[in-house]
Design a protein around this motif. Sequence first.
Motif, mmCIF file in Angstrom:
data_model
loop_
_atom_site.group_PDB
_atom_site.id
_atom_site.type_symbol
_atom_site.label_atom_id
_atom_site.label_comp_id
_atom_site.label_asym_id
_atom_site.label_seq_id
_atom_site.Cartn_x
_atom_site.Cartn_y
_atom_site.Cartn_z
ATOM 1 N N UNK A 171 21.954 48.711 46.706
ATOM 2 C CA UNK A 171 21.496 49.794 45.834
ATOM 3 C C UNK A 171 21.280 49.232 44.439
ATOM 4 N N UNK A 172 20.315 49.819 43.723
ATOM 5 C CA UNK A 172 19.983 49.358 42.374
ATOM 6 C C UNK A 172 19.181 50.449 41.675
ATOM 7 N N UNK A 173 19.102 50.390 40.332
ATOM 8 C CA UNK A 173 18.213 51.327 39.639
ATOM 9 C C UNK A 173 16.794 51.216 40.209
ATOM 10 N N UNK A 174 16.135 52.374 40.388
ATOM 11 C CA UNK A 174 14.794 52.404 40.990
ATOM 12 C C UNK A 174 13.841 51.414 40.331
ATOM 13 N N UNK A 175 13.923 51.319 38.996
ATOM 14 C CA UNK A 175 12.968 50.448 38.285
ATOM 15 C C UNK A 175 13.261 48.965 38.477
#
Length: 199
Positions: A171-175
Amino acid sequence: MNTPLHTLAAPFQHEEEIKKSRFLAQAAPVASPAEALAFFQAVGDPAATHNCWAYRIGDAYRFNDDGEPGGTAGRPILAAIDGQACDRVAVVVTRWYGGIKLGAGGLVRAYGGSAAGCLRLAPRVPIVEIGRIALRVEFAELALVRARIRELDGDIEEETFVENGADMVVSAPQDRLDAIIGRIVDATRGRSIPRRIDS
């Protein structure tokens, strides 16, 4: 909306006196409509003249004038939430009547202004939308791939060892997701191609 959205870091309150009426705005971060309604129930003062409120959680929103003339309290509070680029936030403005009528325009300014002042002063945190990817990595490339993921603020949520490597959910920030996918493809010379998955 291009402005980044924020929620509150913690509950906050702000008080104003307007023509002898006391207005107490209280705001809190909320994750669901039920949580917002519980907050209003907990902090509203039954002895006050009015407890007017609004919340916004993504596309879900509600407001209540609590006996003030229609459109003069709840809607301006919601407009203050939106105007301050807040989301996942509930605001209740409690009024103790001081004997001087404010008129419809005065009420809109008092309720909206109290809510906006509270949100402006409250400690905020940006809302970061998180996305997820799934991938399979060979043992020989595992350490390198883990390093690339962490360099770009990725978090390895799951890692399951299989016969010749590991299956991962990241998981990670969308950007950041596209950059992470690019780094993994480069690091593995195209042997591992992550795919996006719904959270």
